[in-house]
Design a protein around this motif. Structure first.
Motif, mmCIF file in Angstrom:
data_model
loop_
_atom_site.group_PDB
_atom_site.id
_atom_site.type_symbol
_atom_site.label_atom_id
_atom_site.label_comp_id
_atom_site.label_asym_id
_atom_site.label_seq_id
_atom_site.Cartn_x
_atom_site.Cartn_y
_atom_site.Cartn_z
ATOM 1 N N UNK A 186 4.848 -2.590 -18.817
ATOM 2 C CA UNK A 186 6.200 -2.284 -18.362
ATOM 3 C C UNK A 186 6.308 -2.651 -16.890
ATOM 4 N N UNK A 187 7.093 -3.678 -16.608
ATOM 5 C CA UNK A 187 7.308 -4.105 -15.221
ATOM 6 C C UNK A 187 8.718 -4.642 -15.095
ATOM 7 N N UNK A 197 -0.355 2.966 -23.032
ATOM 8 C CA UNK A 197 -1.540 2.720 -23.839
ATOM 9 C C UNK A 197 -1.268 3.093 -25.297
ATOM 10 N N UNK A 198 -1.632 2.162 -26.173
ATOM 11 C CA UNK A 198 -1.427 2.361 -27.615
ATOM 12 C C UNK A 198 -2.737 2.719 -28.298
ATOM 13 N N UNK A 199 -3.755 1.909 -28.064
ATOM 14 C CA UNK A 199 -5.053 2.185 -28.684
ATOM 15 C C UNK A 199 -6.127 1.436 -27.924
ATOM 16 N N UNK A 200 -7.103 2.179 -27.390
ATOM 17 C CA UNK A 200 -8.220 1.612 -26.634
ATOM 18 C C UNK A 200 -7.718 0.628 -25.575
ATOM 19 N N UNK A 201 -8.028 -0.655 -25.706
ATOM 20 C CA UNK A 201 -7.635 -1.626 -24.680
ATOM 21 C C UNK A 201 -6.259 -2.242 -24.938
ATOM 22 N N UNK A 216 2.989 -9.504 -14.704
ATOM 23 C CA UNK A 216 2.021 -8.865 -13.799
ATOM 24 C C UNK A 216 2.124 -9.361 -12.360
ATOM 25 N N UNK A 217 3.109 -10.226 -12.090
ATOM 26 C CA UNK A 217 3.283 -10.719 -10.724
ATOM 27 C C UNK A 217 4.076 -9.700 -9.889
ATOM 28 N N UNK A 218 3.734 -9.533 -8.636
ATOM 29 C CA UNK A 218 4.470 -8.604 -7.766
ATOM 30 C C UNK A 218 5.943 -9.004 -7.678
ATOM 31 N N UNK A 219 6.818 -8.029 -7.847
ATOM 32 C CA UNK A 219 8.247 -8.308 -7.849
ATOM 33 C C UNK A 219 8.736 -8.657 -6.447
ATOM 34 N N UNK A 233 0.820 -1.214 0.000
ATOM 35 C CA UNK A 233 0.000 0.000 0.000
ATOM 36 C C UNK A 233 0.851 1.260 0.000
ATOM 37 N N UNK A 234 2.126 1.145 0.384
ATOM 38 C CA UNK A 234 3.006 2.303 0.406
ATOM 39 C C UNK A 234 3.791 2.486 -0.891
ATOM 40 N N UNK A 235 3.838 1.471 -1.732
ATOM 41 C CA UNK A 235 4.686 1.541 -2.919
ATOM 42 C C UNK A 235 3.975 2.074 -4.153
ATOM 43 N N UNK A 236 2.642 2.069 -4.142
ATOM 44 C CA UNK A 236 1.913 2.529 -5.326
ATOM 45 C C UNK A 236 2.001 1.514 -6.451
ATOM 46 N N UNK A 237 2.017 1.988 -7.683
ATOM 47 C CA UNK A 237 2.025 1.091 -8.841
ATOM 48 C C UNK A 237 3.368 0.389 -8.991
ATOM 49 N N UNK A 238 3.305 -0.891 -9.259
ATOM 50 C CA UNK A 238 4.532 -1.639 -9.551
ATOM 51 C C UNK A 238 4.570 -2.077 -11.009
#
Length: 304
Positions: free
Chosen positions: A151-152, A142-146, A173-176, A132-137
């Motif tokens: 980048x991780x 975004x290229x187009x719509x969905x 998409x797994x937490x580092x 909760x303290x680290x924010x986005x990992x």
């Protein structure tokens, strides 16, 4: 003799940080039941002499997996990336190993207790960088719509290390998991799996970060047993997330319940006006207190 060892590694440039780490551990009476072991990746003879009176054992770090010299380029400290999965080979007399990077220090002993308990039953005790303290990992371009580019850290290092694309996609998409602090029993099969995956990573990828992505691969793809510890057991400090408790005279997390920080890890450095706090204890930052005031503090170890 103690069956548990705390292990770290240093070269000559990080020696002062290693001394801080050792002092931060030895100030706790509980440390008398644990041995300190150090891997030497380029310390001077004078530094080793100083260290020999402070720790149980010092061993010369080796290239446990052969690496091309053009990748090494005389950077002996990179042995830290290769020797870590082979710790039991260096100090075989122990049953449990706690690794702490030398640019980290122990603020509260409970972190050691968590690492010991978390690694019982041959589990890997380690911290995720998702908190909760680290924010986005994970970042999305975004290229187009969905449609977007992921980048991780896991994806970047796994794809450049030559792991199968489908596995890299699963890792993305797994937490580092941060290998700067972990605990693992000598009897755990995770060592062998980690060594195997490190060998793959070193063939195509860079040395730096290879052991970390190899361990992430071992957990998420090879399903090595893991016990995820709270982020405050391997805390990377920032002024917007790290507070100071005036009553307890210690660093705490920003959000309720303002838990005391166990291990402070200066990974990547703390820069102020271009100067790195890791090399200058006189660098101070304004830290918010739980009472709403501000105090100037260093994130370096400073308790004598």
């Amino acid at each position: 003799m103690s069956k548990t060892a705390i292990v770290s590694l240093s070269d000559s440039n990080y020696f002062h940080l290693l001394i801080d780490l050792i002092k931060s551990i030895k100030r706790f009476k509980q440390s008398e039941n644990i041995k300190l072991c150090i891997l030497d990746a380029g310390m001077t003879s004078d530094q080793i002499d100083i260290l020999s009176d402070m720790v149980y054992s010092i061993k010369k770090a080796e290239w446990d997996i052969p690496v091309s010299t053009y990748k090494i380029r005389n950077r002996e400290w990179l042995k830290s990336q290769v020797s870590r999965p082979f710790i039991p080979n260096y100090f075989p007399e122990f049953e449990k190993y706690i690794w702490i990077d030398c640019d980290a220090w122990l603020n509260s002993w409970f972190a050691i207790e968590h690492l010991i308990q978390g690694s019982d039953n041959d589990k890997l005790a380690i911290c995720s960088m998702s908190d909760r303290h680290t924010g986005r990992v994970i970042k999305l371009k975004w290229i187009y719509k969905s449609l977007a580019i992921v980048k991780s850290q896991n994806f970047k290092h796994s794809i450049t290390s030559g792991f199968p694309t489908k596995d890299c996609q699963l890792l993305s998409t797994e937490p580092h998991l941060n290998v700067g602090v972990f605990a693992l029993n000598k009897s755990s099969e995770t060592w062998k799996v980690w060594q195997k995956n490190l060998g793959t990573a070193l063939k195509k990828g860079r040395i730096f970060g290879s052991e970390q992505i190899a361990l992430n691969y071992s957990v998420y793809l090879d399903k090595c047993s893991v016990d995820l510890l709270p982020y405050y057991c391997n805390w990377i400090p920032f002024t917007n997330t790290t507070y100071w408790c005036e009553n307890k005279n210690t660093f705490v997390e920003k959000f309720t319940p303002h838990h005391e920080i166990g291990i402070i890890h200066l990974a990547g450095g703390v820069f102020v006006n271009g100067k790195d706090m890791r090399y200058d204890k006189n660098i101070l930052l304004p830290i918010t207190t739980l009472s709403g005031n501000t105090v100037n503090k260093s994130f370096r170890y400073s308790i004598d």
